[in-house]
Every structure is written in structure tokens, then in C-alpha cells.
Design an enzyme around this catalytic site. Structure first.
Site, PDB file in Angstrom:
ATOM      1  N   ASN A   1     -10.204 -15.119   1.840  1.00 57.84           N
ATOM      2  CA  ASN A   1     -10.881 -14.185   2.617  1.00 57.84           C
ATOM      3  C   ASN A   1      -9.896 -13.259   2.868  1.00 57.84           C
ATOM      4  O   ASN A   1      -8.927 -13.179   3.482  1.00 57.84           O
ATOM      5  CB  ASN A   1     -11.241 -14.835   3.876  1.00 57.84           C
ATOM      6  CG  ASN A   1     -12.127 -13.854   4.879  1.00 57.84           C
ATOM      7  OD1 ASN A   1     -11.413 -12.816   5.091  1.00 57.84           O
ATOM      8  ND2 ASN A   1     -12.956 -14.234   5.559  1.00 57.84           N
TER       9      ASN A   1
ATOM     10  N   ASP B   1     -15.502 -18.674   2.352  1.00 64.20           N
ATOM     11  CA  ASP B   1     -15.579 -18.956   4.126  1.00 64.20           C
ATOM     12  C   ASP B   1     -16.761 -19.149   4.568  1.00 64.20           C
ATOM     13  O   ASP B   1     -17.595 -18.350   4.603  1.00 64.20           O
ATOM     14  CB  ASP B   1     -14.794 -17.581   4.399  1.00 64.20           C
ATOM     15  CG  ASP B   1     -14.802 -17.488   6.115  1.00 64.20           C
ATOM     16  OD1 ASP B   1     -14.974 -18.612   6.526  1.00 64.20           O
ATOM     17  OD2 ASP B   1     -14.387 -16.701   6.689  1.00 64.20           O
TER      18      ASP B   1
ATOM     19  N   ASN C   1     -17.348 -20.475   7.380  1.00 63.88           N
ATOM     20  CA  ASN C   1     -17.401 -20.460   8.952  1.00 63.88           C
ATOM     21  C   ASN C   1     -17.890 -21.842   9.451  1.00 63.88           C
ATOM     22  O   ASN C   1     -18.406 -21.500  10.566  1.00 63.88           O
ATOM     23  CB  ASN C   1     -18.131 -19.244   9.271  1.00 63.88           C
ATOM     24  CG  ASN C   1     -17.099 -18.011   9.743  1.00 63.88           C
ATOM     25  OD1 ASN C   1     -16.102 -17.872  10.292  1.00 63.88           O
ATOM     26  ND2 ASN C   1     -17.733 -16.869   8.968  1.00 63.88           N
TER      27      ASN C   1
ATOM     28  N   HIS D   1      -6.484 -15.475   6.802  1.00 62.78           N
ATOM     29  CA  HIS D   1      -6.771 -16.606   6.120  1.00 62.78           C
ATOM     30  C   HIS D   1      -5.762 -16.789   5.107  1.00 62.78           C
ATOM     31  O   HIS D   1      -4.982 -15.902   4.583  1.00 62.78           O
ATOM     32  CB  HIS D   1      -8.011 -16.382   5.401  1.00 62.78           C
ATOM     33  CG  HIS D   1      -9.472 -16.417   6.355  1.00 62.78           C
ATOM     34  ND1 HIS D   1     -10.358 -17.562   6.438  1.00 62.78           N
ATOM     35  CD2 HIS D   1      -9.844 -15.431   7.350  1.00 62.78           C
ATOM     36  CE1 HIS D   1     -11.174 -17.012   7.475  1.00 62.78           C
ATOM     37  NE2 HIS D   1     -10.770 -15.875   7.894  1.00 62.78           N
TER      38      HIS D   1
ATOM     39  N   CYS E   1       2.177   8.840  -4.535  1.00 61.19           N
ATOM     40  CA  CYS E   1       2.911   9.364  -3.307  1.00 61.19           C
ATOM     41  C   CYS E   1       3.994   9.864  -3.956  1.00 61.19           C
ATOM     42  O   CYS E   1       4.885   9.337  -4.416  1.00 61.19           O
ATOM     43  CB  CYS E   1       3.150   8.124  -2.474  1.00 61.19           C
ATOM     44  SG  CYS E   1       4.296   8.624  -1.095  1.00 61.19           S
TER      45      CYS E   1
ATOM     46  N   HIS F   1       7.353   8.122  -2.164  1.00 58.45           N
ATOM     47  CA  HIS F   1       7.780   6.407  -2.496  1.00 58.45           C
ATOM     48  C   HIS F   1       7.394   6.378  -4.132  1.00 58.45           C
ATOM     49  O   HIS F   1       7.656   5.128  -4.512  1.00 58.45           O
ATOM     50  CB  HIS F   1       7.006   5.446  -1.558  1.00 58.45           C
ATOM     51  CG  HIS F   1       6.951   5.781  -0.334  1.00 58.45           C
ATOM     52  ND1 HIS F   1       6.245   6.153   0.685  1.00 58.45           N
ATOM     53  CD2 HIS F   1       8.125   5.125   0.360  1.00 58.45           C
ATOM     54  CE1 HIS F   1       6.587   6.170   1.730  1.00 58.45           C
ATOM     55  NE2 HIS F   1       7.938   5.622   1.802  1.00 58.45           N
TER      56      HIS F   1
ATOM     57  N   CYS G   1      -0.548   7.700   1.609  1.00 59.53           N
ATOM     58  CA  CYS G   1       0.403   6.838   1.247  1.00 59.53           C
ATOM     59  C   CYS G   1       0.015   5.418   1.657  1.00 59.53           C
ATOM     60  O   CYS G   1      -0.460   4.924   2.705  1.00 59.53           O
ATOM     61  CB  CYS G   1       2.052   6.991   2.003  1.00 59.53           C
ATOM     62  SG  CYS G   1       3.176   6.174   1.269  1.00 59.53           S
TER      63      CYS G   1
END
Length: 619
Positions: A7, A193, A195, A325, A564, A567, A590
Site C-alpha cells: 500500500n 490491503d 483493511n 504501510h 530539475c 538537482h 522538483c
């Protein structure tokens, strides 16, 4: 074979955390990776979110417009394969299906679909069944040896009656789908998942009334030890392990103290792959499941971290990066290969919103033809504007040779052409100087109309299948009378090596000394032919061409991820959610979140306060 269920609590955030989708998938080193809670709307799906080299993907997004449910759930299954076509890998599914009711459009139009006994669902209306699949909570893939269900179970609070009824109906119909496949002798894996924490050992705060829950009772009734057909693979391998949790609350910092629950499961139902009558000695889990465990290294709070490092004080703590999770994985062995097959039609590679609609060959050829026509007509117009002169061939010259200038232009002079030109000469008025002054604007109009007509033909031809022979046949509308004089001229310019049939009959050299009227009539004829019998404007066609070009640019932008500048890393896509003119538009930012130092903000406020006090004191 390794299968992972995770998840992700938002696929965009996990992609930004790992830098790219491929880095995220490669970190698991698994053959089948099932994600839940992707939080993607169907109109927001792009190639950078669902496609990665070396993986085939099958996704389901929320389709409901209910408030609070748009972009809420969503599941996606990635299959690592060497080839998507003619492959014998078990990871590549033979069949894929979105939803589990079999009523979604993708499932109905797909040629490859799993059978389902709809007779068991007569008690439910079509709208009820579609509402269960509208939240994008299930993807089914058939891997020949087993059928894999990637499920994201609904969450329902104890006081939310509507969601409790939805959750009950969801699992009730899902169970009927499982029973239908088991009745056909198929093996099932259910991952995701759900639940539901089935046992008290799977919940940190299990109280005395923990067992008094309808969904827990339903889950237990599905297990073999209670007369069901499914096995909890994790508990089969680790029956007594405690504090083995997969989900923690985000708001209370429960992950720091491992205060969570185990609601991410891997269930199996079916027989062993070994052909044997002795079921006591052979079971799928005992023979083929090598390992099943929780990938704790993906927890936001690493197990090796100490509590003193987090300095938990009330609700203020260091922000942890990652999902709330932890992934669950399972390793299988002795899984034989299957027969050659290709990826199903539900694969993301075939979704138009991901890779767009492939251009047809006729559209490419039409664009090339239009560009050649425009270039040739432009060259002819430049020669006329410069006033270049050519000498007409003498009538007594039977050999066909003539003294011409280098910029001579040959036009066909059949009887039909001459008659039409003479008829138009009697209708047109004005001097030759006026004609030369108007020739520029008339040329531009004719070229634009010719381009719009060709573009419209290219768009219409995309929806009609043409034979290969038709591409090598000369179009009939390029040789009919004076209406195609400009086009014939462009063809002669583009293909000088091919002799024209009109030139073979009566070779004529164009004389610019008395030609302006004739050129004006030629362009007028082209304009009348291209504008239509009523002379209607082409504004609508121009707008259609512009809209198609914008759609192409937008599709190109969606499939290309910018880098970017600071970076040098791939950016991530965002969507404007604020109401206004830019609502719903996509932009890139970014991947690294902008961090604002809190102490600098406080220092700035203190300095401003001191300046105000000093100013008041001086006054």
C-alpha cells in the site's frame, strides 16, 4: 518467483521518494508487484506514473464522482518480463481484467476475460455492481498456474453505516467471484490491503470485544482451519510471531513504538502443482511457498532506530518519509514455465491516454504532400513577383525545342484549360498592374485553403482503412481542369524526372510579359475549388487544425519528463486544484520538497518586533 504487495499511500509520493518509477520497482527485485491506494484519477494517468522499462502494468483508477472519493483509492499490478510478446514467462499474465464484477467497459470489450457465473448475482442490480468497481479497488491477472487478485479493501468506521454496507457488499460479491473460479479448478492468490486484522495477535490494542466484528468473522470463515478454502500464507509460515504489523497510524507517531496492525495479507486457495492423490503430503504452501514475510526496511521508522533519536513530544515529531504501510512479500519455487503468449489488451501500453493514438501512414504522406505543394507554389509566386521573363515557343518550331530562361514555368494547356481561362478572362476586370498587386494575397489564401483541405482529408482518413495500392495511385482530384493548375505545377516541381502527359501533347512556355491576368485567374480558380461551391470560409477547419496541433503538443509534454535544473533529477507532475483559469492543468515541480527552516522564520519575526519597539521608543 517473488510477489510483493504494498500500500503505497500515493504513487506519486513514492516515485518522488525513489527518483523514478523504475527505481521504485527495481528496489523490490520482484517478478510481480501489486500496489494499492495509488490515488490516481483516470484523467491524470501518464506514462511516467504507470510505465517502466522491463515491466508490464495493469491499473484501475477511481471512476466515481462522489465527493471525497475522487482520486482516493486505485490499484496497479506490475509484471517484470523480458518480452511482452511471445513470452513463456509466468509473470506475464495471459488474461487481465479490471474490477471483479465483469461489468466494466474494459472487461466487456476485452477479448480475453475470465469467466464468471453471473447467475449468482441476480439479487444485485447492475448499478449496485458497477458502484463496487467504480472506486478502482481490484485488478485480476491470470498467470496460467494461478489467478492473482490485487485488492484494496474498503475502510469503514464503526459509526459509518453507509460504508459498512458498502464493505459488506464488496466482500460478499468478491467471495462469489472466488468461489466461481475455485469451482472451475483454478488456484487463487489474493494480495493487498484488506483493511481487516483477523486475529488478536494481529492488532496491538485488541480488547475483549475484538472478536465481535462481522468482517473478522467473515475473514476467519474463509480460512481452512474454520472450514474455508483459503490459507493465510504469513500465518502458515509464522504462526506465533507477535508484533508483526504492516500498518501504523500517521497522526499519533505509532510507528515509532510499533503500535499498529496487520491488515496487508497474502491468501491462497487451491491445490498443489504436483500431481498426487495424497493431499496430506502435498500442499501448495508446503511445496511451493519458500518464504513469506514483511519488508521492514520500507518502514518510515527503521527498526534499528532508537526512540531517543525521534524525541517524540506530544504531536510534534520528525516527519517520516514513506508510506504508513510496510510491503509484504512471498517467494515461490518450482513454478514451471507456460506456453508462449503475449501481454493482454488491458496493458497500459495500449491505453490511449498513456501513449496517445498512433499516427496512420496516410496522415504522414498527406503532410508531406501538402508541404511539397506549398513549397512549389511559393517558388512559382516568387518567380512571378521578380518579374522574370520567358520567351514563348515559336509556332513554326515543330521540334519542340525553344529558347527559355532558367526560371521557366510549364503549365498544361489542354483545350479544357484554354476554354476555362478564356471564360474567366471575360468575367474578370481590371488592369494587369492591379492583378500583380493582388497576386500575393490571393496566393496566400490559396495555399492556406489547400493546406486546410489536405489536413482535413488526413484527419478523415485516419478513421478509414486504405489499401497499400492507393498510395501509389495518382489522386484524381489533382488532374481535373484549371482547378488543379497550382497542384499540377507543384507536382512538376517536386518530380522533374517524371514527364507530364499534358506537356507531351502541346509543350508551352509561360510568358510573363502578358501573364498576370492568367495567373490571377489560375489562383481564383484554385480558390473557388478549395473554398467550396458556396465560397464558405475555412475558419472552422483552421481551428480544428490548431486544436489537433495543441493536442499533439500536450501529449508530447505529458510523455516527456523535464529535469530539475538544480538537482539534475526528473521532476514530478502536479495538477492545479485551486479554482480559477488554471484549474485542472498539469505542471512539473522538483521532486525534492522545499524545506523552510522554522528557526529562521522565528528569528525574522523577533527582529521585526524589536525594530517596531525601537521605532516606537525613539518617537
Amino acid at each position: 518467483m517473488k510477489i510483493v504487495s504494498y500500500n503505497v499511500n500515493g504513487l506519486r509520493q513514492r516515485i518522488a521518494q525513489f527518483g523514478s518509477l523504475r527505481n521504485l520497482l527495481n528496489s523490490f527485485d520482484a517478478d510481480i508487484i501489486c500496489f494499492q491506494e495509488t490515488k490516481l484519477r483516470r484523467q491524470e494517468v501518464t506514462a511516467d506514473l504507470v510505465m517502466a522499462d522491463g515491466y508490464e502494468s495493469f491499473f484501475s483508477c477511481t471512476r466515481t464522482s462522489q465527493k471525497g472519493r475522487t482520486g482516493y483509492s486505485g490499484v496497479i499490478t506490475f509484471c517484470r518480463v523480458k518480452s511482452a510478446f511471445s513470452s513463456n514467462e509466468v509473470a506475464l499474465p495471459l488474461v487481465a481484467e479490471e474490477g471483479f464484477t465483469g461489468l466494466l467497459i474494459n472487461s466487456q470489450t476485452s477479448k480475453d476475460k475470465l469467466p464468471f457465473l453471473l447467475e449468482d448475482l441476480v439479487e444485485f442490480s447492475k448499478d449496485e455492481l458497477l458502484s463496487l468497481d467504480s472506486e478502482g479497488r481490484c485488478i485480476i491477472t491470470d498467470h496460467t498456474h494461478f489467478v492473482l487478485f490485487n485488492v484494496y479493501g474498503p475502510r469503514a468506521g464503526s459509526d459509518d453505516t453507509e460504508r459498512i454496507q458498502f464493505k459488506q457488499k464488496f466482500y460478499r460479491i468478491l467471495q462469489k467471484r472466488w468461489e466461481s473460479l475455485l469451482h472451475q479448478g483454478r488456484r487463487l492468490f489474493v494480495v493487498g490491503d484488506l483493511n481487516i486484522a483477523p486475529f488478536a495477535i494481529d492488532r496491538c490494542d485488541a480488547g475483549p470485544d475484538f472478536e465481535n466484528n462481522d468482517f473478522r468473522r467473515w475473514f476467519k470463515s474463509m480460512l481452512i482451519e474454520n472450514g474455508g478454502q483459503f490459507s493465510d500464507v504469513f500465518r502458515a509460515k509464522h504462526p506465533d510471531r507477535r508484533e508483526a504489523y504492516t500498518c501504523w497510524s500517521q497522526n499519533t507517531g505509532a510507528e515509532v513504538f510499533n503500535f499498529g496492525s496487520r491488515i496487508d495479507h497474502i491468501l491462497f486457495a487451491g491445490s498443489c502443482l504436483h500431481e498426487s492423490d495424497d493431499l496430506q503430503c502435498h500442499s501448495f504452501i508446503r511445496c511451493h511457498v519458500k518464504e513469506c514475510d514483511i519488508l521492514t526496511q520500507y518502514k518510515r521508522c527503521k527498526p534499528e532506530s532508537t526512540l531517543s533519536a525521534h524525541k517524540w513530544k506530544g504531536r510534534h515529531s520528525i516527519k517520516l518519509e514513506g508510506s504508513d504501510h510496510a510491503p509484504v512479500f512471498m517467494t515461490l519455487n518450482e513454478i514451471p514455465e507456460v506456453s508462449l503468449h503475449s501481454t493482454p489488451s488491458l496493458s497500459a501500453r495500449y491505453v490511449p491516454m498513456v501513449h496517445g493514438i498512433q499516427q496512420t501512414l496516410v496522415s504522414v504522406l498527406m503532410k508531406r504532400q501538402v508541404s511539397e505543394q506549398m513549397k512549389s507554389c511559393k517558388m512559382a509566386h516568387e518567380d512571378i513577383a521578380m518579374g522574370s521573363t520567358c520567351e514563348r515557343e515559336e509556332p513554326g518550331n515543330k521540334s519542340g525545342s525553344s529558347a527559355t530562361c532558367p526560371n521557366e514555368c510549364h503549365f498544361p494547356t489542354s483545350q479544357d484549360h484554354e476554354g476555362s481561362i478564356l471564360k474567366l478572362n471575360t468575367l474578370s476586370g481590371g488592369s494587369s498592374q492591379e492583378t500583380v498587386s493582388k497576386s500575393g494575397s490571393e496566393y496566400e489564401k490559396s495555399v492556406i485553403r489547400l493546406s486546410n483541405k489536405s489536413n482535413k482529408k488526413a484527419r478523415n482518413s485516419q478513421w478509414s482503412q486504405l489499401s497499400l495500392r492507393s498510395f501509389f495511385q495518382k489522386s484524381t482530384n489533382l488532374d481535373n481542369g484549371v482547378n488543379d493548375s497550382c497542384t499540377d505545377f507543384s507536382n512538376n516541381q517536386a518530380e522533374p524526372s517524371q514527364p507530364s502527359p499534358h506537356l507531351d501533347e502541346t509543350p508551352t512556355v509561360f510568358d510573363h510579359s502578358n501573364s498576370p491576368k492568367q495567373y490571377e485567374l489560375d489562383t481564383d480558380a484554385c480558390d473557388q475549388h478549395l473554398a467550396g461551391p458556396n465560397g464558405s470560409s475555412t475558419k472552422e477547419e483552421k481551428s480544428n487544425v490548431a486544436s489537433l496541433e495543441w493536442q499533439r503538443i500536450q501529449q508530447l509534454m505529458q510523455n516527456s519528463i523535464p529535469i530539475c535544473k538544480g538537482h539534475k533529477e526528473p521532476c514530478i507532475a502536479r495538477v492545479v486544484k485551486k479554482q480559477g483559469s488554471n484549474f485542472g492543468r498539469r505542471f512539473y515541480v522538483c521532486a525534492r520538497a522545499e524545506v523552510i527552516c522554522f528557526h529562521r522564520v522565528v528569528l525574522g519575526i523577533v527582529l521585526l518586533t524589536l525594530q517596531e519597539l525601537f521605532f516606537c521608543t525613539t518617537l
